[in-house]
Design a protein around this motif. Sequence first.
Motif, short mmCIF file in Angstrom:
data_model
loop_
_atom_site.label_atom_id
_atom_site.label_comp_id
_atom_site.label_asym_id
_atom_site.label_seq_id
_atom_site.Cartn_x
_atom_site.Cartn_y
_atom_site.Cartn_z
N LEU A 1 45.04 150.52 20.96
CA LEU A 1 43.82 150.28 19.74
C LEU A 1 43.47 148.90 19.71
CD1 LEU A 1 42.25 151.89 17.80
CD2 LEU A 1 44.13 151.37 16.35
N GLN A 2 44.35 147.92 19.71
CA GLN A 2 43.70 146.67 19.54
C GLN A 2 42.79 146.40 20.78
OE1 GLN A 2 47.54 144.29 19.56
NE2 GLN A 2 47.91 145.00 17.53
N LYS A 3 43.25 146.81 21.97
CA LYS A 3 42.43 146.54 23.34
C LYS A 3 40.94 147.21 23.22
CE LYS A 3 42.23 147.61 28.28
NZ LYS A 3 43.02 148.22 29.41
N ASP A 4 40.99 148.17 22.30
CA ASP A 4 39.52 149.03 22.14
C ASP A 4 39.37 149.96 20.71
OD1 ASP A 4 37.09 150.42 22.67
OD2 ASP A 4 37.53 150.79 24.69
N THR B 1 35.96 154.42 28.72
CA THR B 1 34.66 153.74 29.46
C THR B 1 33.81 152.96 28.83
OG1 THR B 1 33.12 155.72 29.35
CG2 THR B 1 34.98 155.88 31.00
N PRO B 2 33.11 152.05 29.49
CA PRO B 2 31.91 151.34 28.86
C PRO B 2 31.38 151.98 28.01
CG PRO B 2 32.38 150.62 30.90
CD PRO B 2 32.99 151.63 30.79
N THR B 3 30.90 153.30 28.08
CA THR B 3 30.06 154.19 27.46
C THR B 3 30.82 155.05 26.32
OG1 THR B 3 30.34 156.09 29.00
CG2 THR B 3 28.33 154.64 29.23
N PRO C 1 41.32 160.30 31.08
CA PRO C 1 42.94 160.83 30.70
C PRO C 1 43.82 160.45 32.00
CG PRO C 1 41.69 162.47 31.63
CD PRO C 1 40.75 161.40 31.38
N PHE C 2 43.27 159.74 33.15
CA PHE C 2 43.97 159.66 34.46
C PHE C 2 45.50 159.06 34.25
CE2 PHE C 2 39.53 159.81 35.62
CZ PHE C 2 39.16 161.17 35.90
#
Length: 413
Positions: free
Chosen positions: A63-66, A111-113, A118-119
């Motif tokens: 979560l901190q990352k994104d 993703t950027p969008t 889920p991979f």
Amino acid sequence: MRVSMWFLVLLLVFGFNDRSFAHQRPRTERISGSAGDVLEDDPVGRLKVYVYELPSKYNKKLLQKDPRCLTYMFAAEIFIHRFLLSSAVRTLNPDEADWFYTPIYTTCDLTPTGMPLPFKSPRMMRSAIQLISTNWPYWNRTEGADHFFVVPHDFGACFHYQEEKAIKRGILPLLQRATLVQTFGQRNHVCLNEGSITIPPYAPPQKMQARQIPPETPRSIFVYFRGLFYDVNNDPEGGYYARGARAAVWENFKNNPLFDISTEHPTTYYEDMQRAIFCLCPLGWAPWSPRLVEAVVFGCIPVIIADDIVLPFADAIPWEQIGVFVAEEDVPNLDMILTSIPTEEILRKQRLLANPSMKRAMLFPQPAQSGDAFHQILNGLARKLPHDEKIFLKPGEKVLNWTAGPVGDLKPW
């Protein structure tokens, strides 16, 4: 005949009749019978949940990352974790727990969008299960049968966004005995285990509450929908996307004066829903569309187009009473179906939708509120108690195959 019927509907909708359902302020009606009792259940005192303390790489660091993971439709996995940490049902003594919860943010890889990938999720989930099975004795005694996991992605624990590949993968073998809390729900589908708890997607409650309009505002739109009708990149013909339901809506009703449908998403979107009598929910196969949540919260009768769907909290929310179900093959007849519904039936659906308990059950507010989606999940878990003694394995007994599944899933995470 059809022209005269449409004219009558237009008179009702646009208020030429002072007694029309478009201008009546719907009274609140409680759900009668056991469904209403279930919706208002209080889970406190009926179960105890132990929350595993995992390294932050499984949750908080992601979560901190994104931070975008806090606002997208699959954010329930984050807010359920936060809720349980301070919930009255939490126990710090695992020996007295009825259920065990493993907080893993499997969809917080965007993703950027802003679309979740889920991979890596199967490897992450496998790694976490290896951790809890090594450091605590509780997983091994049932191989997860008294554990629950939140897997809110498109096809739940099948961990793929394309149905064909999700079906081929199947539910992660290590989760076959666990209870899955997921937004995906379709009867007789390999990605839905019997006993799973189907939940609504996350929709920002504060944002919706801030856009409420006066309840006496006339409902001047007959049928409303905003969203994509075709997946231009992956399915330009519209046969796969939402199983063709959205494409059929567009092709049949784009020029129909009773239908206010468009791909544009205006700033007045929430206000428009509160002015509509019917809101289309062409879900195809998944109840994770926020439009279903928005329709219920704003009192717009959901028109559910999704064969064999399992809707959120179906044992507590009387979907047949508050919504309109239309078979996918009957989409070309939507105008006839909706205009033939008796006025009194529409009024009753509106009264039920006006019940605050209905709206709360679809939302994940912060802080939590009595009867909200958090509590409905706990109620669902409580109704599965007591556990059958058969779930506890005999010494040395094994059921799950740790080496099953795609080879790529066996790589360390």
